[in-house]
Scaffold this active site. Sequence first.
Site, mmCIF file in Angstrom:
data_model
loop_
_atom_site.group_PDB
_atom_site.id
_atom_site.type_symbol
_atom_site.label_atom_id
_atom_site.label_comp_id
_atom_site.label_asym_id
_atom_site.label_seq_id
_atom_site.Cartn_x
_atom_site.Cartn_y
_atom_site.Cartn_z
ATOM 1 N N SER A 75 1.766 11.221 4.876
ATOM 2 C CA SER A 75 2.422 10.425 5.916
ATOM 3 C C SER A 75 2.118 8.939 5.703
ATOM 4 O O SER A 75 2.043 8.470 4.561
ATOM 5 C CB SER A 75 1.975 10.935 7.297
ATOM 6 N N LYS B 103 7.915 9.176 9.950
ATOM 7 C CA LYS B 103 6.536 9.637 9.735
ATOM 8 C C LYS B 103 5.910 10.163 11.035
ATOM 9 O O LYS B 103 5.066 11.060 11.009
ATOM 10 C CB LYS B 103 5.683 8.513 9.130
#
Length: 312
Positions: free
Chosen positions: A173, A191
Amino acid sequence: MPLERYQYLSNVWRDGLFANKVIFCTGGAGSICSAQVRAMVHLGANACIVGRNVEKTENMAKDIATARKGAKVIGIGAVDVRKPELLQAAADRCAKELGSIDFVIAGAAGNFLAPMDQISPNAMKSVIDIDVLGSYNTVKATLPYLVESAAKHRTDGHTPPPNGTGGRIIFVSATLHYSGTPLQSHVSVAKAGVDAMAMSVAIEQGPKGITSNIIAPGPIADTEGVARLSKQDHREKSSKGIPSGRYGTVKEIADATVYLFSDAGNYVNGETLVVDGGQWHTAGFANGFAYPDFLISGDVVTGVAGGKKSKL
Ligand code: COA
């Protein structure tokens, strides 16, 4: 290009740690993910990496295989994570040819710099599709294999697992959405979705022995991400503002990966491991585009990789 071990893995890990295990990775030809996979392969795993670019993915697979004599690394190109059927075929081929899927890295991502008022609906959709739906498609395609591996490699925290660990997934991420980052709305939204998905996987699949965690890299030197997200002449200056005083290395992300996948990371589930030298606490990645002056100017982002191509 074959690399020295210390370029992608610290010396604290034992050779053979992941012997007879298989790792499946999307975005595996990229700078960060290839280091994560290379580290796993060095420590005994075989691997399957998938990516959109055929040549890049196949060449990277050959290169990663140099990390250990006898390693099997399959590179499957022409796999867009937005296409669930392509990912399913790749996961099935991986399990068939290598025998299992014990570890997964959902690493494929899309990124560029642009303010929201200069992003088309299709641009927003592309990034969300690649990051969020791509991660979902990766989970969906590999989950039955991970569940099988988790059942074989359950750990109780008291006795050493006789055949090591398995049934683990890491989502790659970012930290952009923690404090908010201008020119990155699309990726921040995507994300945040990836993070939520990782936690859902932990909650729903944890009882079957799966662990699902997030690695959130900060600025990592010599990666496509940094080339896309900051101006070259600004990097040295901005690295001084990072609490650890420098950009990270791909090795430092690979080490975090090995930790989470190994017997050392058994009880870490649904968590985010931020590997950024403390950078996000300083509120935002200084990328050379002055805030808010650049946004007010209405200028278009230039001087970074991945800039928008003119349609003329
Ligand atoms: N600024 C604004 N819009 C952009 C852009 C930029 N720098 N780059 C692409 N776009 C827009 C395109 O114009 C298009 O929108 P449109 O159809 O309304 O014109 C849309 O994004 C999709 O772009 P396209 O190139 O057709 O799609 P793609 O699916 O091949 O590419 C991206 C996906 C846009 C995420 C591209 O950046 C990519 O391929 N990234 C992969 C590599 C990567 O980002 N890795 C991350 C490392 S951190």
